[in-house]
Design a protein around this motif. Structure first.
Motif, short mmCIF file in Angstrom:
data_model
loop_
_atom_site.label_atom_id
_atom_site.label_comp_id
_atom_site.label_asym_id
_atom_site.label_seq_id
_atom_site.Cartn_x
_atom_site.Cartn_y
_atom_site.Cartn_z
N ARG A 53 0.85 -1.19 0.00
CA ARG A 53 0.00 0.00 0.00
C ARG A 53 0.88 1.24 0.00
NH1 ARG A 53 -2.68 -3.92 2.59
NH2 ARG A 53 -4.94 -4.06 2.40
N TYR A 104 -7.72 4.67 7.36
CA TYR A 104 -8.29 3.49 6.72
C TYR A 104 -9.64 3.12 7.35
CZ TYR A 104 -3.96 2.58 4.17
OH TYR A 104 -2.88 2.67 3.32
N TYR A 120 0.16 2.83 7.11
CA TYR A 120 -0.71 1.64 7.16
C TYR A 120 -0.31 0.71 8.30
CZ TYR A 120 -2.53 -2.95 5.79
OH TYR A 120 -3.13 -4.19 5.78
N GLN A 126 -1.56 2.04 11.59
CA GLN A 126 -3.02 1.95 11.72
C GLN A 126 -3.47 0.52 11.95
OE1 GLN A 126 -5.65 4.49 9.39
NE2 GLN A 126 -3.87 5.47 8.44
N TYR A 148 0.22 5.64 -0.57
CA TYR A 148 -0.52 6.66 0.17
C TYR A 148 -1.87 6.11 0.60
CZ TYR A 148 2.80 10.16 -1.63
OH TYR A 148 3.92 10.88 -1.94
N GLY A 149 -2.21 6.34 1.86
CA GLY A 149 -3.51 5.91 2.35
C GLY A 149 -4.51 7.04 2.34
#
Length: 400
Positions: free
Chosen positions: A70, A78, A285, A288, A72-73
């Motif tokens: 992944r 999320y 990510y 998170q 950029y989130g």
């Protein structure tokens, strides 16, 4: 030569905790044999719980594979973490929010300072005194007028609404530094004030996990009408040991509005999203995933044990202080203890006494504001072993 922001010249010469670190370093250099015990800065000592570590390790593996990598989130965070926050922190307390009203960030301190980006410098800001320095310093940097709300023993260190106007109100519960916790009646008075004055409450709930009394609110949104007047800051730092990992969230309800001089209204939620998408690329990510693991059955139990560990430390410190004749608050629904310095000593005089005579480091109350003079903050975030040794030193010295 480039011009600077002149408001920075209005700040105190040294940030409180930088001054403490400097004094500690000088003492340690002069006394290398001394065993210093820190009950000062509110940093945690217990490691990330196993459920969090496992989730983060799995996330690292995912980031090492093209199929699950992944980049950029989402700016807001999320979905898996937003949903976990809603289902565990708000729904059980009867608070209804949507995912789009929550913004995951790298810390409630960052958000408490950055939230000013969406507000005019013309706003009058009300802050408690004593208060965590970021509330005052961030607003001075922005050029706002800051007015204080004296917090005294007579008020239980919980400020009541003033008889003057404020546009922004900074509240913290459980409070840093005093350990005081607002009850629902006290918060209701602030929500009523905010509606009357068309003000916005900036509510720091970073320590809400330490509230054990079920009658006390953990979110300002438990108060009717708060979603139209309050922004809430929460954190995984002290709850789950994320001080070095960095993960938090801010709630800005869509019902919350601000206005321009021409009278037009604008969504504060939309403005904050615009700010974050411009200046912030989101929390990693991996982090998170670790934060979401706090809400698994295993994670909840492990975090509960960690909170209980710190509250045990707080109980030990509180009972010792009271037995020695100190006046103190906090330490029951909070990791902070706020004590009155003995013998009329100033806050820094008591700091020097503890450092030089007992090799204990705390935080001078005067560093939190004028009303903090003559008080001192201790924290429960040390190890159990260090806490027991520290209170033994206190007993040996003050029982003489």
């Amino acid at each position: 030569m480039v011009y600077i922001n002149e408001n920075f010249t209005k700040l105190a010469e040294s940030y409180l905790f930088a001054e403490i670190a400097d004094r500690r370093a000088k003492y340690a250099a002069a006394h290398p044999e001394a065993k210093l015990i820190s009950l000062g800065i509110g940093d945690v000592t217990q490691p990330l719980c196993p459920a969090v570590v496992q989730a983060m390790q799995q996330a690292v593996q995912e980031m090492g594979s093209a199929a699950t990598f992944r980049g950029y989130g989402p700016y807001e965070g999320y979905d898996f973490l937003l949903q976990a926050i809603l289902q565990n922190d708000y729904a059980p307390r009867g608070v209804q929010l949507s995912e789009s009203e929550i913004f995951v960030s790298d810390g409630s301190k960052s958000d408490s300072g950055n939230i000013g980006d969406i507000f005019s410098a013309a706003n009058i800001v009300a802050v408690s005194d004593p208060v965590y320095p970021v509330y005052i310093d961030a607003n001075i940097m922005a050029g706002r007028q800051v007015r204080t709300l004296p917090c005294t023993e007579e008020t239980g260190f919980c400020p009541a609404p003033p008889d003057w106007h404020a546009d922004l109100i900074c509240l913290c519960s459980p409070n840093n530094p005093t350990g005081a916790v607002f009850n629902k009646q006290q918060l209701s008075a602030w929500v009523d004030y905010a509606h009357e004055h068309q003000a916005v409450i900036l509510y720091d709930a970073a320590y809400k996990a330490f509230i054990t009394d079920p009658a006390l609110p953990q979110s300002i949104y438990e108060i009717p009408g708060a979603q139209e007047c309050a922004i809430e800051f929460c954190s995984f730092s002290k709850t789950a040991g994320f001080t070095g990992t960095r993960c938090a969230w801010t709630v800005i309800p869509k019902a919350l509005q601000g206005r321009l001089a021409d009278g037009s209204t604008h969504s504060l939620n939309a403005l904050w999203f615009r700010r974050q998408s411009t200046k912030f690329n989101g929390v990693p990510y991996i982090v998170q995933r670790g934060a979401a693991a706090v809400y698994t059955p295993e994670g909840r139990e492990q975090v509960r044990q960690t909170i209980a560990y710190y509250l045990q430390n707080a109980k030990i410190i509180r009972q010792t202080l009271l037995s020695l004749g100190f006046q103190c608050t906090g330490g029951e629904n909070s990791p902070y203890l706020w004590l009155k310095t003995p013998g009329g000593q100033t806050s820094w005089q008591f700091f020097d006494l503890l450092l030089n005579e007992l090799n204990i480091i705390g935080t001078p109350g005067s560093g939190f504001g004028q009303q903090g003079e003559g008080y001192f903050r201790l924290t429960a975030f040390g190890s159990l072993e260090d806490t027991r040794e520290a209170v033994e030193r206190l007993q040996n010295y003050f029982q003489k």
